[in-house]
Design a protein around this motif. Structure first.
Motif, short mmCIF file in Angstrom:
data_model
loop_
_atom_site.label_atom_id
_atom_site.label_comp_id
_atom_site.label_asym_id
_atom_site.label_seq_id
_atom_site.Cartn_x
_atom_site.Cartn_y
_atom_site.Cartn_z
N UNK B 578 22.81 64.86 37.12
CA UNK B 578 21.59 65.52 37.56
C UNK B 578 21.06 66.53 36.57
N UNK B 579 21.91 66.88 35.59
CA UNK B 579 21.54 67.92 34.63
C UNK B 579 20.76 67.31 33.47
N UNK B 580 19.58 66.79 33.75
CA UNK B 580 18.85 66.12 32.68
C UNK B 580 17.36 66.26 32.86
N UNK B 581 16.66 66.13 31.76
CA UNK B 581 15.20 66.18 31.83
C UNK B 581 14.59 64.83 31.50
N UNK B 582 15.44 63.78 31.46
CA UNK B 582 14.90 62.43 31.25
C UNK B 582 15.39 61.54 32.39
N UNK B 583 14.80 60.36 32.46
CA UNK B 583 15.25 59.40 33.47
C UNK B 583 16.70 59.03 33.18
N UNK B 584 17.53 59.04 34.20
CA UNK B 584 18.88 58.51 33.98
C UNK B 584 18.79 57.00 34.07
N UNK B 585 19.62 56.33 33.30
CA UNK B 585 19.64 54.88 33.39
C UNK B 585 20.93 54.46 34.05
N UNK B 586 20.87 53.42 34.83
CA UNK B 586 22.07 52.98 35.52
C UNK B 586 22.12 51.46 35.51
N UNK B 587 23.30 50.97 35.73
CA UNK B 587 23.48 49.53 35.66
C UNK B 587 24.62 49.15 36.61
N UNK B 588 24.47 48.02 37.27
CA UNK B 588 25.58 47.55 38.09
C UNK B 588 25.90 46.10 37.71
N UNK B 589 27.14 45.75 37.92
CA UNK B 589 27.56 44.38 37.67
C UNK B 589 28.66 44.04 38.66
N UNK B 590 28.61 42.85 39.21
CA UNK B 590 29.70 42.43 40.07
C UNK B 590 30.02 40.96 39.82
N UNK B 591 31.25 40.60 40.05
CA UNK B 591 31.60 39.19 39.90
C UNK B 591 32.74 38.81 40.82
N UNK B 592 32.77 37.57 41.18
CA UNK B 592 33.85 37.03 42.00
C UNK B 592 34.28 35.70 41.41
N UNK B 593 35.56 35.53 41.37
CA UNK B 593 36.09 34.27 40.89
C UNK B 593 37.20 33.82 41.83
N UNK B 594 37.22 32.55 42.15
CA UNK B 594 38.26 32.05 43.03
C UNK B 594 38.83 30.75 42.48
N UNK B 595 40.11 30.59 42.65
CA UNK B 595 40.73 29.31 42.32
C UNK B 595 41.79 29.00 43.36
N UNK B 596 42.09 27.75 43.53
CA UNK B 596 43.28 27.39 44.30
C UNK B 596 43.87 26.12 43.72
N UNK B 597 45.12 25.90 44.05
CA UNK B 597 45.76 24.74 43.47
C UNK B 597 46.95 24.29 44.28
N UNK B 598 47.27 23.00 44.15
CA UNK B 598 48.47 22.44 44.75
C UNK B 598 49.43 22.11 43.62
N UNK B 599 50.68 22.29 43.89
CA UNK B 599 51.62 21.97 42.82
C UNK B 599 52.95 21.51 43.39
N UNK B 600 53.67 20.87 42.56
CA UNK B 600 54.99 20.44 42.97
C UNK B 600 55.90 20.39 41.77
N UNK B 601 57.15 20.68 42.00
CA UNK B 601 58.11 20.58 40.90
C UNK B 601 59.42 20.03 41.46
N UNK B 602 60.01 19.13 40.73
CA UNK B 602 61.23 18.48 41.19
C UNK B 602 62.27 18.55 40.08
N UNK B 603 63.48 18.94 40.46
CA UNK B 603 64.57 18.96 39.49
C UNK B 603 65.65 18.00 39.93
N UNK B 604 66.05 17.18 39.03
CA UNK B 604 67.11 16.24 39.33
C UNK B 604 68.26 16.55 38.39
N UNK B 605 69.43 16.79 38.97
CA UNK B 605 70.59 17.10 38.14
C UNK B 605 71.65 16.03 38.29
N UNK B 606 72.26 15.67 37.20
CA UNK B 606 73.33 14.68 37.23
C UNK B 606 74.59 15.33 36.69
N UNK B 607 75.60 15.41 37.57
CA UNK B 607 76.94 15.86 37.18
C UNK B 607 76.96 17.17 36.40
#
Lengths: 495, 1057
Positions: B578-607
């Motif tokens: 507020x301590x100014x004699x000129x216009x203050x400038x302002x900027x906003x930015x927002x973002x959303x990101x979403x992901x999903x996934x299915x996965x599987x892992x199998x381990x087979x051990x012998x002896x």
């Protein structure tokens, strides 16, 4: 029992998880920070101010060097490449980008939207400014992308527009101007009027500006297509066309970062060394010789002029602290076509016998307006026997020289790039056969107002006539026709 | 409860049959008694633990055959009971690796021997020893194929970790950080390197004392299960948990650190203040005459008086400006647990004050960590919650700072060699140091910058997870886990109003004033990760074991930023929007990101000697085109224990492993469509911003959308060997990998005449091939003395295989006329600069007026940014309770750009500028343009022999990048270095004394980090690890006048109650 409950809870949470992940859940990729549509009154100021940023910014800087208003100081190096006429394709790449991808593109959007809305006034305004912008590009580069340009997001999605013949571009621009000028203006809302930073929505002024632009484009073709120029100008006069009698300019700049005059912002506010531009001896000696009071307004500080291209003069020979800094202010307007320019174009057309009216009166009005801009009176200069008396009885050539010298002085720092084009067209001011600096001192035999080849010029004595094509087009446009040289003439430069 | 009852029942049964065995358990390492060792009858629940003196007493049934002694970190031992009544046992420490369990992707623990890719574990001892405030720095030199560097010397500066080279041009090459199974946010607090401020990256928020271990998963075979974010490798962090214990365990550690400047540019001490060879008392540079030691008046005349000083070098003027920095770390933790539940609670606090005078460079960190586990018969719940508060302040350097007065290091570097900097400290009362009459109009008093222009931040962050694990059967369980990471960041920047008194020296010299400035920024980031896993593990028959996981996971990131600034202030020293004699400038930015996934892992051990792992993941991302937003990537790896099949002399373990995998990387949000945005018009060095004249505006975005964007796909193959022998005295871990990343998502330039200037497209393929080697040798081992030698070697070869059609290079970063480019067929990151212009015979062409060489506009390659190899050697010596260790790093090859060197040449402070005693010289083998050259006359030569000497008036121009573009080449210097990374002396307090004062364990450690640095003679400027271009690929370009890095000395005390 407990086990079943837990199993149930787990399954429920899985179900919740999976239902949450339907296709809608991923549908969050519309940018909330931007919009997809805008109105002409929102995009028109963008196009105009981006044009102003170039005309009044770095193009003005180039024009200032090559019209010899200023030269690179010998205590810094920022712009020495301009004084050496050594322009590379990377140098004004960004300006080209801003012209096409910002200014011309936003004006194009404005035209398309205005057409959709049936807003003839905005259609005229945006057309005039876009024609102005394209003419600037043709005058700087010759052949430029035009008919296929700005179609990256069109159905054809053309990323590689062909380069069109400059003259064909001129002809189409003229036709588009005529079409826009023929429309009946639409009544504008207050917001639409306010968004016109040039004339505040005064459509009479826009028609006059359109006419003046046509006059300027015909005059540019005076030597390459004299009959077309003559016919066009005569037709203008016969139709009773009026020309602007006030500046078509942006006067809204204030002394604040990001709201200031573009050349001031780039050259003064944001540079460590804000004193690169020194008043050239070419301009200084002319004003000094004519005791022209405008010298005090062009000179910010200092007492000595800078020989053109003298950036390598050792500081003991020429003390940089005494060399005049070119005056610049944060609130300097950016002129598209000034009142002065309008008068001088008319005077020249009349002197050529293509227009009707009093060329001397228009000439005098131009000089008076130029002096008045700095609060000075011009009457003694234009009076009989005065330094700038109009050669009423002289030949056309003498009149053209007087008009061009008046233009040259008046455009210093304010319409520098336009003067560069006008010099290429008319070859006034003339070229000196001696430099303004020789053997470590100012050259007494040099006559002010005559262009001198830069002391550090790298083009073998040839003056620059254009810019070479920018890197982005050279490297990326598959239809790029081939690079030019900075000394190659523009197609209309045939005098 | 039921469990406890049963246990008690068991003990009662034991008591019914009389036979008591007693004994003492000691450690083979130091012969000390071991408290807390579990002693149990094999095959029963009967058992106890040793007391504080390592003694136990256990009643067993008559038919009990064998006792099992087990303890964390020790080899489990089985002893036949027979007729013995007293059984004393010496436990040997477990050799790490053979049966080590590592935490792999998605938090699945697996035995090291069963995995077919490289997964290196770093235990908490490393963190405890080195006492770093920033945890990631502890990985330095410990893991083959991983480079860790700190970007600067400011407290809290970010740490860059790159695994197996750079594979993404777009700029995210940082690994994914996963804490206790949940990925965390590792963004940098200042996301624009041009700010010149580094407030660190968020992976460093964790309190190093809370870390139990870190595992580095390097290849795509290992990380495929993590989806897009794991493409650059994963660092898995396991935090400490409460252990089963009969009392609450208290751990306390405290350390104090002193930091000091590690490297400042070396400076010439021959020539003093001035320019063009002449003395000038307002010049900010050392292009004056030779210093003669004579006392003269100096600086500006103020109130008719002037200062005097000797025209002699103040050799350490820059070093004297800096203070010693300090750092205090305290950490306290409580933990405990029983069979059913456990907890761990810790508080950590660190306060650092950097090397700048005053408290302008501070960083404070407060961390609170709680983790707990509750175990039921079938259901186990785990939670971990962390709260972090960080506060810091800093002064822009590098390319930061809105104006020159705000960029401190640049100001400091230019000060003439004969001027004392510390004497400028008082700029308010000393009339010669004030803004009005500071000696030069070309710079500002550095103490003014330190005190009046600052940036500070305050961040609160909560991250953690909660998980439920339900066991349906012995072989089948399911787990749900949700993790949240939310941070709120506030930043404030300000610059004081700087106005000169009318008529003062600076006023008359028209020095640019500053109307004052204040900026506020808030940023909120929230990440939510959810996983649902089903785990199974079943022996199919005596030879085959099958286990694996099926899962689903989702990720969401929300980001919101609000900035506002005022460019002119009214009331001095009051920083409010507020301590100014000129216009203050302002900027906003927002973002959303979403992901999903299915996965599987199998381990087979012998002896128990052959293992196969198969995994696959299908991901869906919100940032890719609808309908074409999924991508699939499989991975496979095998592990074979040769030593289990055939007996190999002296070899304890011979594991051959191989893996192949793909990993996909999606795009940033909002790249698919074209938009209209608020107008901001580019100007060189500035902008035109709306509103102007009361008018707002929108413009077409310069970037055109790309509705056909595809994910980046990385494919990696690796093979490796794990060999241990000589009774585990020698261990060797070797890996070869070949990783290619195709379809790089990158914003590229398109012809602007299309109406757009850029588009984000898929292009280019990068390959990283390399060898990693980690060797651990124990050359000497006796009862009291042990010497461990660890050698870590990595060689990586990077190459850009292809790029966009028609384009064979991209500029990644530039400074003046030096560029870092990605060029097809070369390593990513070629540095190049203008070269000498030469005539047809190869002579250097010079300017006829100055004698300075002309440069070419085409730039030529100097070298690339990559190391030939990196070598880390650590030695750890222990004698009884004493430990001594040191580690060195050697990194030969590669180049970087030094903006410090550039400024140093410009002002004549560089030692290189005293070449030829600054006497005039003619550039050897040079020609100048022939003034009488006539193009049409074949007998007239274009160039003639050069006779123009570069004299003192032009010497500074010769060394300046702008007046001599070839000089840009001097700014590209070798990146080689040799560092004494750490030296540690530790002492374990004797337990017998500690026990008397109720302390279980204690140690005192003295550590020095970054103690010594050697660089080639071409680099007498800066620490080649420092950068001002952020903590990713761009950072490898080099540094632009970034402040010095530091060395540190730490004393720490660690106690366990």
């Amino acid at each position: 029992m407990k086990k079943i409950k837990i199993l149930y809870a787990v399954l429920l949470s899985i179900a919740l998880l999976f239902t949450g992940c339907t296709k809608d859940w991923l549908d969050v990729n519309d940018d909330p920070n931007k919009t997809t549509v805008a109105t002409p009154e929102l995009t028109f100021p963008s196009g105009v101010m981006a044009l102003a940023a170039n005309v009044g910014g770095y193009y003005n800087l180039i024009g200032g060097f090559w019209s010899q208003y200023w030269s690179q100081s010998n205590s810094a190096n920022q712009y020495k490449f301009l004084d050496q006429y050594q322009v590379q394709s990377g140098d004004f790449n960004t300006e080209w980008r801003e012209m096409y991808a910002a200014s011309l593109s936003d004006l194009n959007y404005t035209i398309v939207e205005a057409e959709k809305l049936g807003n003839n006034s905005y259609l005229l305004m945006a057309t005039v400014m876009q024609v102005y912008g394209y003419q600037l590009m043709v005058d700087l580069y010759g052949d430029v992308p035009y008919f296929d340009a700005l179609q990256g997001d069109a159905d054809v999605q053309n990323f590689n527009p062909a380069f069109d013949d400059g003259q064909a571009v001129y002809d189409d621009l003229m036709a588009r101007l005529d079409a826009a000028l023929a429309l009946v203006p639409t009544q504008l809302t207050e917001a639409q009027e306010n968004a016109d930073l040039i004339f505040g929505g005064d459509m009479d002024e826009w028609v006059k500006l359109g006419n003046t632009l046509k006059l300027k484009m015909y005059m540019r073709q005076m030597y390459v297509r004299p009959s077309l120029a003559q016919t066009g100008i005569e037709a203008l006069y016969n139709s009773g066309a009026e020309f602007i009698a006030q500046d078509a300019a942006i006067t809204s700049y204030i002394n604040q970062e990001y709201k200031d005059n573009p050349l001031y912002a780039s050259n003064v506010r944001k540079l460590n060394v804000g004193t690169n531009l020194r008043v050239s001896a070419t301009l200084f000696r002319y004003l000094e010789g004519n005791s022209d009071p405008r010298i005090d307004h062009y000179v910010g500080s200092g007492t000595n002029p800078m020989p053109q291209g003298g950036f390598n003069i050792p500081t003991p020979q020429l003390d940089p602290t005494t060399v005049c800094v070119f005056a610049q202010s944060a609130t300097d307007p950016v002129y598209f076509i000034s009142e002065i320019e309008s008068y001088l174009l008319q005077a020249e057309a009349i002197a050529a016998g293509w227009g009707t009216g009093d060329d001397k009166a228009l000439y005098d009005a131009a000089i008076t307006a130029s002096f008045a801009r700095y609060g000075e009176g011009a009457s003694s200069f234009i009076a009989a026997g005065g330094a700038y008396e109009y050669p009423t009885a002289g030949t056309f050539e003498q009149k053209q020289e007087a008009i061009m010298m008046a233009k040259w002085v008046a455009f210093a720092g304010s319409q520098s790039i336009e003067m560069f084009f006008e010099t290429n067209r008319t070859h006034y001011p003339t070229v000196s056969n001696v430099p303004s600096w020789a053997a470590g001192a100012y050259n007494d035999s040099y006559v002010g107002g005559q262009l001198t080849y830069s002391l550090e010029g790298l083009t073998g004595g040839d003056f620059p006539n254009r810019l070479i094509y920018p890197q982005d087009e050279v490297n990326l446009n598959t239809n790029f026709p081939g690079q030019t040289k900075v000394t190659d003439k523009i197609w209309w430069d045939t005098k | 409860m039921l469990f406890v009852c049963l246990a008690m029942l068991g003990i009662q049964l034991v008591n019914a049959q009389q036979k008591t065995i007693t004994g003492t358990v000691t450690s083979s390492e130091d012969g000390m008694s071991l408290p807390g060792v579990s002693v149990a009858v094999k095959g029963t629940t009967v058992g106890t633990i040793t007391n504080i003196n390592g003694q136990y007493s256990l009643g067993v049934s008559a038919d009990a055959q064998t006792l099992v002694f087990s303890f964390v970190g020790m080899k489990t031992q089985e002893v036949a009971i027979g007729a013995m009544g007293v059984i004393d046992v010496v436990l040997e420490p477990e050799v790490i690796g053979v049966d080590e369990v590592v935490v792999t992707a998605i938090g699945i623990s697996r035995s090291q021997k069963t995995i077919g890719y490289s997964a290196t574990n770093v235990s908490n001892e490393t963190f405890e020893q080195q006492s770093h405030t920033e945890a990631m720095y502890a990985l330095q030199g410990r893991v083959a194929g991983v480079t860790v560097s700190s970007s600067g010397g400011a407290p809290g500066a970010s740490t860059k970790v790159v695994i197996r080279g750079y594979s993404s041009l777009k700029g995210n090459n940082n690994p994914l950080y996963v804490i206790d199974g949940t990925p965390i946010d590792n963004s940098q607090r200042v996301d624009d390197y041009r700010d010149g401020i580094d407030f660190g990256n968020r992976a460093n928020d964790i309190n190093p004392n809370d870390i139990e271990s870190m595992t580095v998963l390097k290849g795509a075979a290992a990380t495929a299960l993590y989806g897009p974010r794991g493409a650059n490798g994963v660092i898995m962090i396991t935090t400490k948990k409460g252990k089963i214990k009969d009392k609450i365990q208290v751990e306390f550690s405290s350390s104090a650190t002193v930091t000091d400047v590690l490297r400042l540019p070396q400076m010439q001490n021959t020539f003093g203040q001035g320019w063009s060879g002449l003395w000038a008392d307002d010049e900010n540079g050392s292009w004056g005459p030779k210093m003669d030691g004579v006392v003269r008046t100096w600086g500006n005349v103020v109130n008719n008086s002037q200062q005097t000083k000797a025209f002699a070098p103040v050799e350490d003027n820059l070093y004297e400006f800096y203070d010693y920095g300090t750092q205090f770390n305290n950490s306290l933790s409580l933990s405990g647990g029983n069979e059913t539940s456990s907890f761990y609670l810790s508080y950590g606090n660190s306060t650092a004050n950097g090397i700048l005078p005053t408290e302008a460079d501070k960083n404070k960190k407060n961390t609170l960590n709680f983790s707990g586990t509750t175990k039921g018969k079938k259901l186990t719940a785990n939670t971990s919650i962390n709260y972090v508060n960080r506060k810091g302040s800093g002064i822009p350097d590098g390319i930061g700072g809105r104006n020159s007065a705000a960029n401190l290091f640049s100001e400091l570097l230019q000060i003439p060699r004969d001027v004392s900097i510390v004497d400028m400290k008082d700029y308010t009362n000393n009339p010669f140091n004030t803004l009005d009459s500071y000696f030069t109009p070309y710079a500002f008093n550095p103490y003014y910058a330190v005190n009046e222009n600052q940036t500070e931040f305050d961040e609160n962050r909560i991250y953690g997870n909660i998980s439920f694990d339900y066991k349906f059967f012995d072989w089948l369980s399911a787990m749900y886990r949700v993790g949240v990471d939310a941070s709120s960041f506030n930043r404030k920047d300000w610059e004081a109003i700087m106005k000169f008194t009318p008529g003062s020296v600076q006023d008359s010299k028209k020095v640019t004033e500053n109307p004052g400035y204040v900026k506020e920024e808030t940023r909120n980031t929230t990440e939510i990760n959810q996983d649902f896993l089903v785990n199974f593990d079943k022996d199919i028959n005596a030879d085959f074991n099958l286990n694996g996981t099926l899962g689903f996971s989702s990720y969401q990131r929300d980001y919101r930023r609000l900035t506002a600034e005022a460019n002119s202030l009214v009331i001095p020293y009051f920083y409010n929007l507020g301590n100014t004699d000129v216009e203050t400038t302002s900027e906003t930015y927002e973002s959303t990101k979403r992901t999903y996934g299915y996965f599987g892992t199998v381990n087979l051990g012998y002896k128990d000697f052959a293992f196969l792992n198969l995994s696959a993941r299908q991901d869906y991302s919100s940032t890719l085109p609808k309908g074409d937003n999924s991508f699939f990537y499989p991975a496979a790896n095998v592990s074979f224990l040769l030593n289990e099949v055939i007996e190999i002399p002296y070899i304890d373990l011979f594991k051959i492993r191989g893996g192949w995998g793909k990993a996909g990387n999606d795009a940033d949000p909002y790249l698919l469509d074209a938009y209209m945005e608020g107008t901001s018009i580019y100007l060189p060095f500035s902008e035109t911003q709306f509103p102007i004249g009361g008018v707002g505006a929108f413009e077409k975005q310069d970037r055109i959308g790309n509705p056909e964007l595809k994910p980046e796909i990385t494919t990696e193959t690796e093979i490796g060997f794990d060999i241990r022998g000589f009774n585990n005295r020698v261990a060797l871990d070797i890996a070869y990998y070949n990783r290619t990343s195709d379809g790089q998502i990158l914003n590229v330039t398109i012809p602007p005449s299309s109406g757009f200037s850029t588009q984000t497209i898929n292009l280019g393929e990068i390959q990283n091939k390399g060898i990693e080697l980690l060797a651990t040798v124990v050359p000497v081992k006796t009862k009291d003395f042990k010497w461990d030698l660890i050698v870590n070697f990595t060689k990586n070869k990077n190459e850009l295989l292809s790029l966009q059609e028609g384009v064979d290079e991209l500029i990644l970063q530039s400074a003046y006329d030096v560029e870092m480019v990605a060029k097809v067929g070369e390593p990513v990151g070629i540095l190049r600069a203008p070269d000498y212009a030469r005539d047809a015979d190869g002579h250097i062409i010079v300017s006829a007026s100055t004698g300075i060489p002309e440069g070419t506009t085409e730039k030529t390659d100097i070298g690339d940014i990559h190391a030939d190899y990196t070598l880390g050697v650590s030695n750890e010596l222990t004698y009884k309770n004493f430990g001594l260790s040191f580690s060195i790093d050697y990194r030969p090859g590669g180049y970087f750009y030094s903006g410090t060197a550039d400024l140093h040449y410009f002002v004549g402070n560089a030692t290189q500028t005293t070449f030829n005693e600054r006497q005039p010289f003619i550039v050897p083998n040079s020609v100048k343009p022939n003034p009488y050259y006539d193009e049409s006359d074949p007998s007239s030569p274009e160039y003639v022999e050069n006779d123009v000497a570069i004299d003192m008036t032009n010497l500074n121009a010769y060394y300046y990048h702008s007046s001599n573009t070839v000089a840009n080449r001097n700014r590209v210097i070798p990146k080689d270095y040799f560092k004494l990374r750490s030296l540690t002396l530790s002492y374990k307090l004797p337990k017998e004394y500690l026990q008397k004062i109720m302390i279980e364990e204690g140690s005192i450690v003295l550590t020095g980090n970054n103690l010594l640095l050697w660089t080639p003679k071409e680099n007498n400027f800066v620490d080649p690890e420092s950068t001002s271009y952020g903590n990713d690929l761009r950072g490898e370009f080099g540094e632009f006048r970034t402040g010095p890095t530091v060395r540190s000395f730490t004393a720490s005390l660690r106690l366990k109650f």
